[in-house]
Design an enzyme around this catalytic site. Sequence first.
Site, PDB file in Angstrom:
ATOM      1  N   HIS A  71     -69.978 -25.718  37.195  1.00 50.66           N
ATOM      2  CA  HIS A  71     -71.280 -25.541  38.153  1.00 50.66           C
ATOM      3  C   HIS A  71     -72.480 -25.585  37.749  1.00 50.66           C
ATOM      4  CE1 HIS A  71     -68.722 -23.009  41.263  1.00 50.66           C
ATOM      5  NE2 HIS A  71     -69.070 -24.213  41.652  1.00 50.66           N
ATOM      6  N   GLU A 129     -60.912 -12.906  45.612  1.00 48.60           N
ATOM      7  CA  GLU A 129     -61.120 -12.897  44.157  1.00 48.60           C
ATOM      8  C   GLU A 129     -61.367 -11.774  43.240  1.00 48.60           C
ATOM      9  OE1 GLU A 129     -63.476 -16.674  43.760  1.00 48.60           O
ATOM     10  OE2 GLU A 129     -63.825 -16.178  41.712  1.00 48.60           O
ATOM     11  N   ASN A 166     -61.010 -21.223  39.396  1.00 47.03           N
ATOM     12  CA  ASN A 166     -62.385 -21.624  38.781  1.00 47.03           C
ATOM     13  C   ASN A 166     -62.262 -22.095  37.509  1.00 47.03           C
ATOM     14  OD1 ASN A 166     -64.592 -20.743  40.722  1.00 47.03           O
ATOM     15  ND2 ASN A 166     -63.312 -18.830  40.634  1.00 47.03           N
ATOM     16  N   GLU A 186     -60.011 -31.728  41.258  1.00 44.01           N
ATOM     17  CA  GLU A 186     -59.647 -30.499  41.676  1.00 44.01           C
ATOM     18  C   GLU A 186     -57.983 -30.418  41.736  1.00 44.01           C
ATOM     19  OE1 GLU A 186     -61.264 -27.628  42.067  1.00 44.01           O
ATOM     20  OE2 GLU A 186     -63.421 -28.221  42.295  1.00 44.01           O
ATOM     21  N   LYS A 218     -52.755 -23.562  46.059  1.00 46.25           N
ATOM     22  CA  LYS A 218     -53.979 -22.834  46.881  1.00 46.25           C
ATOM     23  C   LYS A 218     -53.525 -21.564  47.574  1.00 46.25           C
ATOM     24  CE  LYS A 218     -58.418 -22.487  47.389  1.00 46.25           C
ATOM     25  NZ  LYS A 218     -59.559 -23.281  47.855  1.00 46.25           N
ATOM     26  N   ARG A 224     -71.908 -12.239  63.928  1.00 49.64           N
ATOM     27  CA  ARG A 224     -70.865 -11.311  63.238  1.00 49.64           C
ATOM     28  C   ARG A 224     -69.434 -12.029  63.184  1.00 49.64           C
ATOM     29  NH1 ARG A 224     -73.034  -6.790  65.862  1.00 49.64           N
ATOM     30  NH2 ARG A 224     -75.114  -6.204  64.793  1.00 49.64           N
ATOM     31  N   HIS A 233     -69.443 -32.820  42.433  1.00 48.28           N
ATOM     32  CA  HIS A 233     -68.671 -31.597  41.785  1.00 48.28           C
ATOM     33  C   HIS A 233     -67.573 -31.673  40.953  1.00 48.28           C
ATOM     34  CE1 HIS A 233     -67.421 -27.362  42.257  1.00 48.28           C
ATOM     35  NE2 HIS A 233     -66.026 -27.954  42.736  1.00 48.28           N
ATOM     36  N   LYS A 286     -63.333 -19.508  51.298  1.00 55.05           N
ATOM     37  CA  LYS A 286     -64.462 -19.236  50.558  1.00 55.05           C
ATOM     38  C   LYS A 286     -65.369 -20.232  51.219  1.00 55.05           C
ATOM     39  CE  LYS A 286     -63.862 -18.315  45.651  1.00 55.05           C
ATOM     40  NZ  LYS A 286     -64.109 -18.822  44.278  1.00 55.05           N
ATOM     41  N   ARG A 307     -57.124 -14.995  41.903  1.00 56.09           N
ATOM     42  CA  ARG A 307     -57.661 -16.252  42.382  1.00 56.09           C
ATOM     43  C   ARG A 307     -58.738 -16.780  41.567  1.00 56.09           C
ATOM     44  NH1 ARG A 307     -59.878 -17.235  48.648  1.00 56.09           N
ATOM     45  NH2 ARG A 307     -60.811 -19.204  48.078  1.00 56.09           N
ATOM     46  N   HIS A 363     -64.714 -24.304  36.027  1.00 52.26           N
ATOM     47  CA  HIS A 363     -65.932 -24.467  37.063  1.00 52.26           C
ATOM     48  C   HIS A 363     -67.199 -23.698  36.259  1.00 52.26           C
ATOM     49  CE1 HIS A 363     -63.222 -26.023  39.941  1.00 52.26           C
ATOM     50  NE2 HIS A 363     -64.246 -26.064  40.844  1.00 52.26           N
TER      51      HIS A 363
END
Lengths: 365, 365
Positions: free
Chosen positions: A252, A237, A245, A185, A227, A121, A264, A143, A241, A248
């Site tokens: 992706h 997000e 992306n 990025e 960031k 956890r 990527h 993330k 946020r 992306h």
Amino acid sequence: MQELNVTIPSIPSTSYPIQIACGTLCDLWDRLESKYPAHRKFVVTDANLVSAGHLNTLTKQQNIETFVIDPPGEISKHINTAIAIIEAMEKVFMGRDSVIVALGGGTVGDIAGFAAAIFKRGVKVVQIPTTTVSQADSSVGGKTGVDSTISKNAFGAFWQPDAVFIDVETLKTLDDTQYRAGLVESVKHALIADSDYFEFFEQNMPAVLSRDMDILEKIAFRNCSIKASVVAEDPTEKNKRRILNYGHTIGHAVESASNFDLLHGQAVAIGIIGATIIEKHLGMGDDTRTARISKVLEELGMELTIPKNINKDTLTDLIKRDKKAVNKWPKFVLLQDIGQALCTDGQWAHNVTQQAVDAALDQLY
Amino acid sequence: MQELNVTIPSIPSTSYPIQIACGTLCDLWDRLESKYPAHRKFVVTDANLVSAGHLNTLTKQQNIETFVIDPPGEISKHINTAIAIIEAMEKVFMGRDSVIVALGGGTVGDIAGFAAAIFKRGVKVVQIPTTTVSQADSSVGGKTGVDSTISKNAFGAFWQPDAVFIDVETLKTLDDTQYRAGLVESVKHALIADSDYFEFFEQNMPAVLSRDMDILEKIAFRNCSIKASVVAEDPTEKNKRRILNYGHTIGHAVESASNFDLLHGQAVAIGIIGATIIEKHLGMGDDTRTARISKVLEELGMELTIPKNINKDTLTDLIKRDKKAVNKWPKFVLLQDIGQALCTDGQWAHNVTQQAVDAALDQLY
């Protein structure tokens, strides 16, 4: 050495430092020992970091429990790798007081961060990013995620690191293709948030490509500042946020459809151009903007068209499965201008018809 | 119908209702539709719930995406089941707006809650507990987890439900062994927090065992009140929440070592007696207390000794792997008195030597 702090007002007592420097990896273990004296450490890294000598630089051949991801790269960013890490930790009786030390690029950070999020956890994770993409992006912000057999980041959690240590000297050993792709990025950060930073890329590309250490420290600092401020405002997000992306959604899909033949950053570069086409279609972009963005990405060595062997229907299907999809078709982040993501009625992600995306995909071939 | 609210001050905007009633399952789907009109729902349940007719009562044979865990029970509480659920959700294009509806006992809630915590970095989960153990305990508080091949709850997350709906009528169909074992968690709540509640069990056992619906509503309300107040104070088990683990350190080990031949509650009953032995050893307990606790647990039909086929070294080894273990030997929750967990210098979990635990294990055989 420069230091930033990420403070997330909406998550009480979540604040962590990002240290940016050159040549600090060799002393880092002592600092980790003094920062976490009562915690057992478990290193997660990959075969590239071992062969580049960075694991040894960090741990100095001390007998520290370590999991080496092999093969390195996206192909190992799978739930099975996270399971293997956790079972390795169990075998050496790691407890809830463990600190996972993630040494490596984006995939190491994502896998190790996810393992930290779900081991008993949740345990602490320290990120030591060693690639352009992870120093710019994935090591900060919490993330984490791994892929299923069906799609990217099907499994994930928001799990903030306890600290981030960036040593830009580790970029010296990075393979040139990886190095360049990772900088996409950084360009993305400039595009969504900082027009001066975009001009910095336009003006300093030779120094960037020659890996000038001063320039790299500046880039790392600029990236982490952007960031950190976006993450502080919207850690999970819900809205703003999403601007991270940019490029992306298509990116992706292209990355997945290429079976990770494309890195990527290479895929995101195509996605960024896809977004500029959509912007033009919606009457927001223009040819000058597209040309400036294309020029910077091309100087980085990016191919800005979708490889011919990628089927368009496959891409459309993958876009539908985007994890941000609501009612089966995702929203898109768009630019108002270079350095400024579009915000309409307080929303940072926008409805774009499937037709408009279809048309953009056609142009990208 | 009674309603409680769980509010967790340390996690902003985390507040969720627990509704306790009798005979409400048949109307619940309409309420879910009006509570979550824009969200797609995905039901996770198990084969027992299907055969008892509860799945049909809930969904009324509408065409709702459902994952049926089969075989039911602890044996399926494994990371592979969580993976299968998530891949099933991907196959029907569930997005981040999904609501997982967990209909079932503790294992369904734990698995479905964990799947919700890690699917696309987290989606909402609604818990509809249908067993004594899940209504008393596991549906409230956000602890989720699944086992690895090596140990229990190796994988997990704190992930609060968005709502909890308890219909005590679902307990009517519960197998008697399950029914009784689940009540051990209720007795545990009484022991750590409420001496009046413990006396309630001493005085009302025949009505409890005959499944008197009024009595069951009272029990559910009392359990959830205790659980909610502890969780509100310490959602991530840094300190006080540990009291909910009373009897669980030895209990979990016995449960694992029995290969789940023993139900969770049956194992925890043994663990509770183990704790009372340790308390006596440390000069805190006495024979009257032990006798009162044993009597209530025996009236529930619990065997209070460790089965002879369980090896003591295996137990010790499993206790070492307890997820709360720091430096390889876990701390123990102990009672100051019936209705009051022991707190020393602000700490709710206590160092107990391996010798003292050894001695307790010997007495339990």
